[in-house]
Write a protein that holds these residues in place. Structure first.
Motif, PDB file in Angstrom:
ATOM      1  N   SER A 102      48.803  15.694  14.035  1.00 38.68           N
ATOM      2  CA  SER A 102      47.410  15.254  14.089  1.00 38.68           C
ATOM      3  C   SER A 102      46.489  16.441  13.845  1.00 38.68           C
ATOM      4  CB  SER A 102      47.093  14.600  15.437  1.00 38.68           C
ATOM      5  OG  SER A 102      47.048  15.579  16.458  1.00 38.68           O
ATOM      6  N   TYR A 103      45.310  16.159  13.356  1.00 40.60           N
ATOM      7  CA  TYR A 103      44.366  17.233  13.056  1.00 40.60           C
ATOM      8  C   TYR A 103      44.003  18.022  14.304  1.00 40.60           C
ATOM      9  CZ  TYR A 103      40.404  14.661  14.984  1.00 40.60           C
ATOM     10  OH  TYR A 103      39.541  14.018  15.822  1.00 40.60           O
ATOM     11  N   VAL A 104      43.941  17.369  15.458  1.00 37.51           N
ATOM     12  CA  VAL A 104      43.570  18.079  16.684  1.00 37.51           C
ATOM     13  C   VAL A 104      44.592  19.166  16.987  1.00 37.51           C
ATOM     14  CG1 VAL A 104      43.190  17.858  19.168  1.00 37.51           C
ATOM     15  CG2 VAL A 104      42.352  16.087  17.620  1.00 37.51           C
ATOM     16  N   LEU A 105      45.865  18.824  16.891  1.00 32.90           N
ATOM     17  CA  LEU A 105      46.910  19.821  17.153  1.00 32.90           C
ATOM     18  C   LEU A 105      46.925  20.896  16.084  1.00 32.90           C
ATOM     19  CD1 LEU A 105      49.847  17.513  18.301  1.00 32.90           C
ATOM     20  CD2 LEU A 105      48.362  18.942  19.718  1.00 32.90           C
ATOM     21  N   ARG A 106      46.821  20.484  14.826  1.00 33.93           N
ATOM     22  CA  ARG A 106      46.868  21.453  13.725  1.00 33.93           C
ATOM     23  C   ARG A 106      45.695  22.418  13.790  1.00 33.93           C
ATOM     24  NH1 ARG A 106      50.315  20.049   9.344  1.00 33.93           N
ATOM     25  NH2 ARG A 106      52.129  19.177  10.351  1.00 33.93           N
ATOM     26  N   TRP A 107      44.497  21.889  13.964  1.00 37.95           N
ATOM     27  CA  TRP A 107      43.309  22.730  13.890  1.00 37.95           C
ATOM     28  C   TRP A 107      43.067  23.515  15.174  1.00 37.95           C
ATOM     29  CZ3 TRP A 107      39.714  18.765  11.046  1.00 37.95           C
ATOM     30  CH2 TRP A 107      40.189  18.587   9.737  1.00 37.95           C
ATOM     31  N   ALA A 108      43.801  23.205  16.231  1.00 35.48           N
ATOM     32  CA  ALA A 108      43.698  23.995  17.468  1.00 35.48           C
ATOM     33  C   ALA A 108      44.486  25.300  17.355  1.00 35.48           C
ATOM     34  CB  ALA A 108      44.194  23.181  18.654  1.00 35.48           C
ATOM     35  N   GLU A 109      45.397  25.360  16.395  1.00 37.24           N
ATOM     36  CA  GLU A 109      46.170  26.589  16.201  1.00 37.24           C
ATOM     37  C   GLU A 109      45.261  27.643  15.576  1.00 37.24           C
ATOM     38  OE1 GLU A 109      49.723  25.868  13.901  1.00 37.24           O
ATOM     39  OE2 GLU A 109      50.039  23.938  14.924  1.00 37.24           O
ATOM     40  N   PRO A 110      45.141  28.815  16.196  1.00 35.09           N
ATOM     41  CA  PRO A 110      44.227  29.838  15.675  1.00 35.09           C
ATOM     42  C   PRO A 110      44.464  30.130  14.191  1.00 35.09           C
ATOM     43  CG  PRO A 110      45.077  30.492  17.803  1.00 35.09           C
ATOM     44  CD  PRO A 110      45.845  29.247  17.399  1.00 35.09           C
ATOM     45  N   GLY A 111      43.402  29.994  13.415  1.00 37.69           N
ATOM     46  CA  GLY A 111      43.429  30.330  11.996  1.00 37.69           C
ATOM     47  C   GLY A 111      43.985  29.266  11.077  1.00 37.69           C
ATOM     48  N   ARG A 112      44.596  28.219  11.611  1.00 43.67           N
ATOM     49  CA  ARG A 112      45.243  27.230  10.746  1.00 43.67           C
ATOM     50  C   ARG A 112      44.231  26.427   9.939  1.00 43.67           C
ATOM     51  NH1 ARG A 112      50.698  23.905  11.649  1.00 43.67           N
ATOM     52  NH2 ARG A 112      50.824  23.104   9.538  1.00 43.67           N
ATOM     53  N   ALA A 113      43.193  25.937  10.577  1.00 42.82           N
ATOM     54  CA  ALA A 113      42.187  25.164   9.839  1.00 42.82           C
ATOM     55  C   ALA A 113      41.514  26.035   8.791  1.00 42.82           C
ATOM     56  CB  ALA A 113      41.155  24.593  10.801  1.00 42.82           C
ATOM     57  N   GLU A 114      41.151  27.247   9.190  1.00 43.22           N
ATOM     58  CA  GLU A 114      40.471  28.134   8.249  1.00 43.22           C
ATOM     59  C   GLU A 114      41.366  28.456   7.052  1.00 43.22           C
ATOM     60  OE1 GLU A 114      38.452  28.326  12.101  1.00 43.22           O
ATOM     61  OE2 GLU A 114      40.542  28.466  11.532  1.00 43.22           O
ATOM     62  N   ALA A 115      42.661  28.641   7.294  1.00 46.11           N
ATOM     63  CA  ALA A 115      43.591  28.912   6.189  1.00 46.11           C
ATOM     64  C   ALA A 115      43.699  27.687   5.274  1.00 46.11           C
ATOM     65  CB  ALA A 115      44.963  29.301   6.728  1.00 46.11           C
ATOM     66  N   GLY A 116      43.770  26.507   5.867  1.00 47.31           N
ATOM     67  CA  GLY A 116      43.838  25.291   5.066  1.00 47.31           C
ATOM     68  C   GLY A 116      42.556  25.033   4.308  1.00 47.31           C
ATOM     69  N   PHE A 117      41.426  25.263   4.977  1.00 50.19           N
ATOM     70  CA  PHE A 117      40.131  25.050   4.346  1.00 50.19           C
ATOM     71  C   PHE A 117      39.847  26.097   3.281  1.00 50.19           C
ATOM     72  CE2 PHE A 117      37.995  22.887   8.256  1.00 50.19           C
ATOM     73  CZ  PHE A 117      38.831  21.801   8.097  1.00 50.19           C
ATOM     74  N   GLY A 118      40.411  27.277   3.438  1.00 49.33           N
ATOM     75  CA  GLY A 118      40.135  28.376   2.520  1.00 49.33           C
ATOM     76  C   GLY A 118      40.477  28.073   1.074  1.00 49.33           C
ATOM     77  N   ARG A 119      41.224  27.033   0.840  1.00 56.11           N
ATOM     78  CA  ARG A 119      41.598  26.647  -0.523  1.00 56.11           C
ATOM     79  C   ARG A 119      40.518  25.841  -1.227  1.00 56.11           C
ATOM     80  NH1 ARG A 119      46.337  23.067   0.232  1.00 56.11           N
ATOM     81  NH2 ARG A 119      45.325  22.567   2.197  1.00 56.11           N
ATOM     82  N   PHE A 120      39.475  25.437  -0.468  1.00 55.52           N
ATOM     83  CA  PHE A 120      38.470  24.527  -1.006  1.00 55.52           C
ATOM     84  C   PHE A 120      37.065  25.063  -0.750  1.00 55.52           C
ATOM     85  CE2 PHE A 120      42.066  21.970   0.547  1.00 55.52           C
ATOM     86  CZ  PHE A 120      42.464  21.368  -0.627  1.00 55.52           C
TER      87      PHE A 120
END
Length: 192
Positions: A102-120
């Protein structure tokens, strides 16, 4: 908020620090949920509001719950959107109740959302988020996927979110940056 105001309430929306048009710099290492609770109470104080109904959307719902727990004398009631029901209990995010991926679990991991978003770019990220979260199913990524990978680029925006809306939101996020480590809070409001 327009509907709330038309019903006779004083409707106030605001940007949490580091979001939208706020001037307070967001620091992922320094700010936490308690800081944002303090911000909400300070907003109430600055507007001479003794008690309010709090409306929290998504992670903002957690903040509304926290204000009610820490400052019950300031809260008339709470309305939450985009937040699954949880049984009452000790304060905690209870991540173990959420499905893996789930996005809550994924994006709670430090830096994970930013790394995923960094592609866009910001506009693509906002488009993807509104497409992903306008459906009735919670987006769940597989082990080898990121949440942003779940969007089909040919999917249109939801009918209630226009290209003009997208441009406004994208501009705001281009200015403040995208930070999805807890806490987040766009889309919260107070009704008095």
């Amino acid at each position: 908020m327009i509907i709330v105001a038309n019903a006779g309430f004083r409707a106030i929306t605001f940007d949490f620090r580091g979001y939208g048009l706020s001037t307070i710099h967001w620091s992922q290492k320094k700010a936490n949920f308690n800081d944002l609770v303090v911000d909400i109470v300070a907003l109430l104080d600055s507007l001479a509001i003794d008690k309010a109904f709090l409306l929290g959307k998504n992670f903002g719902a957690i903040l509304a719950f926290m204000v009610a727990i820490i400052h019950p004398e300031r809260v008339l009631g709470i309305i939450t959107l985009g937040m699954p029901f949880r049984l009452p209990g000790p304060l905690g995010l209870q991540f173990n109740l959420l499905p893996k991926g789930s996005y809550v679990l994924r994006w709670a991991e430090p830096g994970r959302a930013e790394a995923g978003f960094g592609r866009f770019d910001a506009k693509t990220i906002i488009r993807n988020i509104y497409i992903l979260f306008s459906g009735s199913e919670l987006p769940i990524a597989g082990d080898d996927e990121e949440i942003m990978d779940l969007v089909d680029s040919s999917t249109p925006l939801p009918p209630w979110f226009t290209e003009e809306d997208l441009d406004v939101y994208a501009t705001l996020y281009q200015n403040s940056g995208l930070h999805c480590k807890f806490p987040t809070g766009v889309g919260n409001g107070i009704m008095v």
